[in-house]
Design a protein around this motif. Structure first.
Motif, PDB file in Angstrom:
ATOM      1  N   ILE A   1      -8.144 -10.640   0.453  1.00  0.00           N
ATOM      2  CA  ILE A   1      -8.539  -9.232   0.410  1.00  0.00           C
ATOM      3  C   ILE A   1      -7.327  -8.346   0.163  1.00  0.00           C
ATOM      4  N   VAL A   2      -6.215  -8.641   0.831  1.00  0.00           N
ATOM      5  CA  VAL A   2      -4.993  -7.872   0.613  1.00  0.00           C
ATOM      6  C   VAL A   2      -4.543  -7.998  -0.838  1.00  0.00           C
ATOM      7  N   ASP A   3      -4.610  -9.200  -1.390  1.00  0.00           N
ATOM      8  CA  ASP A   3      -4.209  -9.403  -2.789  1.00  0.00           C
ATOM      9  C   ASP A   3      -5.065  -8.572  -3.735  1.00  0.00           C
ATOM     10  N   ARG A   4      -6.378  -8.445  -3.425  1.00  0.00           N
ATOM     11  CA  ARG A   4      -7.262  -7.638  -4.276  1.00  0.00           C
ATOM     12  C   ARG A   4      -6.857  -6.162  -4.208  1.00  0.00           C
ATOM     13  N   VAL A   5      -6.580  -5.692  -2.993  1.00  0.00           N
ATOM     14  CA  VAL A   5      -6.170  -4.296  -2.851  1.00  0.00           C
ATOM     15  C   VAL A   5      -4.897  -4.034  -3.646  1.00  0.00           C
ATOM     16  N   VAL A   6      -3.899  -4.902  -3.499  1.00  0.00           N
ATOM     17  CA  VAL A   6      -2.627  -4.714  -4.191  1.00  0.00           C
ATOM     18  C   VAL A   6      -2.843  -4.699  -5.699  1.00  0.00           C
ATOM     19  N   SER A   7      -3.681  -5.607  -6.197  1.00  0.00           N
ATOM     20  CA  SER A   7      -3.956  -5.658  -7.630  1.00  0.00           C
ATOM     21  C   SER A   7      -4.638  -4.379  -8.113  1.00  0.00           C
ATOM     22  N   HIS A   8      -5.636  -3.902  -7.358  1.00  0.00           N
ATOM     23  CA  HIS A   8      -6.361  -2.693  -7.760  1.00  0.00           C
ATOM     24  C   HIS A   8      -5.432  -1.474  -7.760  1.00  0.00           C
ATOM     25  N   VAL A   9      -4.639  -1.333  -6.706  1.00  0.00           N
ATOM     26  CA  VAL A   9      -3.750  -0.179  -6.583  1.00  0.00           C
ATOM     27  C   VAL A   9      -2.704  -0.196  -7.694  1.00  0.00           C
ATOM     28  N   ALA A  10      -2.173  -1.384  -8.003  1.00  0.00           N
ATOM     29  CA  ALA A  10      -1.161  -1.491  -9.059  1.00  0.00           C
ATOM     30  C   ALA A  10      -1.735  -1.194 -10.434  1.00  0.00           C
ATOM     31  N   THR A  11      -3.030  -1.458 -10.619  1.00  0.00           N
ATOM     32  CA  THR A  11      -3.674  -1.117 -11.885  1.00  0.00           C
ATOM     33  C   THR A  11      -3.700   0.397 -12.082  1.00  0.00           C
ATOM     34  N   CYS A  12      -3.933   1.123 -11.003  1.00  0.00           N
ATOM     35  CA  CYS A  12      -3.963   2.586 -11.080  1.00  0.00           C
ATOM     36  C   CYS A  12      -2.557   3.172 -11.113  1.00  0.00           C
ATOM     37  N   GLU A  13      -1.693   2.654 -10.280  1.00  0.00           N
ATOM     38  CA  GLU A  13      -0.337   3.174 -10.148  1.00  0.00           C
ATOM     39  C   GLU A  13       0.651   2.039 -10.404  1.00  0.00           C
TER      40      GLU A  13
ATOM     41  N   PHE B   1       3.476   0.184  -8.120  1.00  0.00           N
ATOM     42  CA  PHE B   1       3.285  -0.831  -7.081  1.00  0.00           C
ATOM     43  C   PHE B   1       3.549  -2.249  -7.593  1.00  0.00           C
ATOM     44  N   LYS B   2       3.653  -2.399  -8.900  1.00  0.00           N
ATOM     45  CA  LYS B   2       3.919  -3.732  -9.426  1.00  0.00           C
ATOM     46  C   LYS B   2       5.307  -4.182  -8.977  1.00  0.00           C
ATOM     47  N   GLY B   3       5.362  -5.320  -8.337  1.00  0.00           N
ATOM     48  CA  GLY B   3       6.617  -5.827  -7.816  1.00  0.00           C
ATOM     49  C   GLY B   3       6.913  -5.408  -6.393  1.00  0.00           C
ATOM     50  N   ALA B   4       6.198  -4.414  -5.865  1.00  0.00           N
ATOM     51  CA  ALA B   4       6.389  -4.028  -4.463  1.00  0.00           C
ATOM     52  C   ALA B   4       5.875  -5.141  -3.557  1.00  0.00           C
ATOM     53  N   LYS B   5       6.604  -5.412  -2.483  1.00  0.00           N
ATOM     54  CA  LYS B   5       6.246  -6.503  -1.578  1.00  0.00           C
ATOM     55  C   LYS B   5       5.518  -5.954  -0.359  1.00  0.00           C
ATOM     56  N   VAL B   6       4.504  -6.682   0.081  1.00  0.00           N
ATOM     57  CA  VAL B   6       3.762  -6.318   1.281  1.00  0.00           C
ATOM     58  C   VAL B   6       4.538  -6.812   2.497  1.00  0.00           C
ATOM     59  N   THR B   7       4.878  -5.900   3.401  1.00  0.00           N
ATOM     60  CA  THR B   7       5.611  -6.279   4.610  1.00  0.00           C
ATOM     61  C   THR B   7       4.701  -6.451   5.821  1.00  0.00           C
ATOM     62  N   ASP B   8       3.526  -5.856   5.790  1.00  0.00           N
ATOM     63  CA  ASP B   8       2.567  -6.000   6.895  1.00  0.00           C
ATOM     64  C   ASP B   8       1.203  -5.561   6.388  1.00  0.00           C
ATOM     65  N   SER B   9       0.164  -6.060   7.005  1.00  0.00           N
ATOM     66  CA  SER B   9      -1.194  -5.677   6.599  1.00  0.00           C
ATOM     67  C   SER B   9      -2.174  -5.996   7.719  1.00  0.00           C
ATOM     68  N   ILE B  10      -3.271  -5.260   7.709  1.00  0.00           N
ATOM     69  CA  ILE B  10      -4.368  -5.492   8.650  1.00  0.00           C
ATOM     70  C   ILE B  10      -5.672  -5.385   7.878  1.00  0.00           C
ATOM     71  N   VAL B  11      -6.571  -6.334   8.101  1.00  0.00           N
ATOM     72  CA  VAL B  11      -7.887  -6.345   7.469  1.00  0.00           C
ATOM     73  C   VAL B  11      -8.940  -6.302   8.564  1.00  0.00           C
ATOM     74  N   LEU B  12      -9.851  -5.350   8.481  1.00  0.00           N
ATOM     75  CA  LEU B  12     -10.911  -5.167   9.472  1.00  0.00           C
ATOM     76  C   LEU B  12     -12.261  -5.334   8.786  1.00  0.00           C
ATOM     77  N   ARG B  13     -13.128  -6.163   9.355  1.00  0.00           N
ATOM     78  CA  ARG B  13     -14.457  -6.413   8.785  1.00  0.00           C
ATOM     79  C   ARG B  13     -15.522  -5.826   9.693  1.00  0.00           C
TER      80      ARG B  13
END
Length: 604
Positions: A471-483, A486-498
């Motif tokens: 899910i985090v990978d999908r978010v990063v991909s979507h955000v980088a498509t718009c902006e 974000f390409k090449g930016a590294k994720v240092t922490d994340s939280i996923v809530l269902r």
């Protein structure tokens, strides 16, 4: 706008939450029911009606003296504003139990406690707030169940924030939002209230016309016949129900909306506005939601965002205000049953389990307000025969809820985004999505060395089985498509809530099954964005509507118990502008003439 008689109709025998989600976060939904129930008389919990935590604990029933209950989590108190314990006998006839802590539950609790009623609010989660609940991780990072917008017509919510006398205003200015597809920017939503006021629809068209649109003008113009139905769907109660039984997709198709306009604008807008695709939404619900949020007046689509955690900025001060007025807000309380007086048919007490100790307590009451979501009420109806035998409660079992996923992601560097708030269309086959740059919106992150993004998926049933990393990978991909920054930016922490089955689904034909606020049990009332018959213009998945129904439920309690107190003053939305009111009157007149002549309606 004052709704027509359709929204004011209440059966003659009646007086005129979303679900709290933090519990689902702390315990996986598959193991921990947000709200459960038990048999009414006697108070005996069945194994299927208890959470795993309660099943493993002792089952000592405890009758709690009103005013003497203490919450194990520390955010509730059993004292009045002077600091003394409330005398239970003095409270008889004025005792109110509210089930569910969110905008609806807190709205009812605040007003009733301020009017001298003895209020106990029971919330399943440890923290207050329902869908707006939040907490901090062990490292001190704030986490919430997604971002919540505050729209221009949230008059009662804004009034509440003024009454709380907070140290600073908790919301941003009205902000511009971007709409994106995988091909790039579709358009933006300007701040209409900063522009000269023009007649509604004219103003929206004039001020969006010069903006960049990936959608050609000829496709946008295909929406005009659809807009004409705004004058028709409320022309009578029968017409509203006709629109409710058809899907929004069917309505768009009948009105000739182009495929491109549907796929690139209307469908993604509804996926994030009502959390479902148009083929799964009531056309009537879509019309009233679009009217409330965007089309009734030029400024209606203007939205601002919280400058921090809603739980900390708004709900914690609100809990303190309720406590100061003598009310109790008890967290970690899982409702397990009701006791009904066989002579009167009224609920005499509400039973709830303390999730931290396993003790089951009984809270005597003179009135009950259910301010939970559809899923919670369905569990209660299933487990309690006294509710299940009532047609209005049994009809709730026909309703549906929708799945949501919320994420928060920290990146290793700052990335500037064109808009602080963004709507994504076409990135997921069946789900809508949004993302927010918290560095721009929230005070806590303004000086953060890296970028903090909040991203949410709606109608997310197909995404729930994915791992957190997927899910985090999908978010990063979507955000980088718009902006692209974000390409090449590294994720240092994340939280996923269902949040499975967490929010209201206004599906085709659902209106007939939604409950009125006054129920067939004389001293039981409903609150939440999913109830019907509320004489107010706020509609759809709306924090304002939830809060208004809480105030309205408080007024029903005051009327029922007749123990004094002033009803809450509820501010309605702005009235229809003269040309809209005239158009609606003309449509009603034409429909009556057509019906008398046996002619077919030009709309449906």
């Amino acid at each position: 706008m004052m709704p027509l008689n359709r929204l004011q109709r209440v059966p003659a025998h009646q007086s005129p939450s979303r679900i709290g989600l933090t519990a689902a976060i702390c315990c996986p939904p598959s193991r921990f029911p947000l709200l459960t129930g038990a048999s009414l008389v006697p108070v005996q919990l069945s194994a299927s009606a208890c959470s795993a935590a309660v099943r493993s604990s002792r089952r000592r029933a405890v009758t709690v003296a009103v005013g003497a209950a203490a919450a194990s989590d520390g955010f509730a108190a059993g004292v009045n504003s002077s600091g003394s314990v409330v005398d239970p006998s003095a409270a008889e006839g004025r005792r109110v139990v509210i089930v569910g802590g969110g905008w609806a539950g807190f709205g009812a609790a605040k007003h009733l406690s301020e009017q001298g009623y003895d209020v106990t609010l029971l919330e399943a989660s440890p923290n207050p707030g329902g869908l707006s609940s939040g907490w901090r991780t062990a490292s001190g990072r704030a986490v919430e169940a997604g971002m919540k917008g505050f729209w221009y017509q949230y008059k009662n919510t804004f009034k509440l924030l003024e009454e709380l006398q907070l140290p600073s205003w908790p919301l941003t200015d009205f902000t511009t939002s971007g709409f994106w597809s995988p091909r790039g920017l579709v358009t933006e939503a300007p701040v209409f209230s900063k522009m000269p006021r023009l007649p509604t629809l004219v103003g929206q068209f004039v001020y969006t016309f010069p903006l960049y649109w990936a959608l050609p003008l000829e496709d946008r113009l295909t929406m005009l016949p659809f807009l004409a139905t705004l004058a028709d769907y409320v022309s009578s109660e029968e017409r509203y129900e006709q629109y409710d039984k058809m899907s929004a997709y069917e309505l768009f198709r009948q009105c000739g909306v182009s495929t491109r306009c549907y796929n690139e604008f209307l469908r993604p807008t509804l996926l994030v506005g009502l959390f479902a695709p148009p083929e799964d939404l009531s056309a009537a619900a879509v019309l009233e939601t679009l009217y409330f949020y965007a089309l009734a007046h030029q400024n209606d689509f203007d939205v601002c965002w919280p400058r921090g955690s809603i739980a900390e900025l708004i709900f914690q001060p609100l809990v303190e205000k309720i406590r100061t007025a003598g009310g109790r807000v008890l967290g970690n309380r899982l409702v397990t049953g009701l006791t009904v007086d066989p002579a009167t048919g009224e609920v005499a007490s509400v039973e709830a389990a303390d999730r931290s100790t396993g003790e089951i307590a009984s809270y005597p009451t003179d009135a009950v307000v259910f301010a939970v979501g559809i899923g919670g009420m369905q569990k209660l109806v299933s487990a309690n025969p006294a509710l299940a035998k009532q047609p209005d409660f049994r009809s709730i079992m026909e309703l549906r809820s929708l799945d949501v996923i919320a994420t928060r992601i920290w990146f290793d560097r700052r990335v500037a985004t064109r808009y602080p708030a963004n709507v994504l269309s076409g990135f997921e086959t069946t789900a809508g999505a949004t993302f927010f740059n918290l560095n721009d919106l929230q005070d806590e992150y303004r000086n953060e060395p890296g970028t903090v993004i909040s991203a949410d998926f709606y109608h997310a049933n197909s995404l729930l089985p994915l791992s957190d990393q997927e899910i985090v990978d999908r978010v990063v991909s979507h955000v980088a498509t718009c902006e692209p920054g974000f390409k090449g930016a590294k994720v240092t922490d994340s939280i996923v809530l269902r949040f499975p089955k967490a929010v209201t689904h206004f599906s085709p034909g659902s209106y007939q099954h939604r409950p009125f606020q006054a129920t067939t049990i004389p001293n039981v009332f409903m609150a939440g964005d999913w109830v019907k018959g509320v004489p107010h213009g706020a509609n759809g998945l709306s924090q304002e509507r939830a809060y208004v129904t809480g105030l309205s439920a408080a007024n029903l309690v005051i009327s029922r118990l007749d123990r004094g107190g002033q009803p809450a003053q509820i501010l309605d939305v702005e009235p229809d502008e003269p040309h809209i009111a005239a158009a609606r009157a003309a449509v009603r007149g034409l429909r009556e003439v057509a019906a008398a002549a046996g002619l077919r309606s030009p709309f449906l």
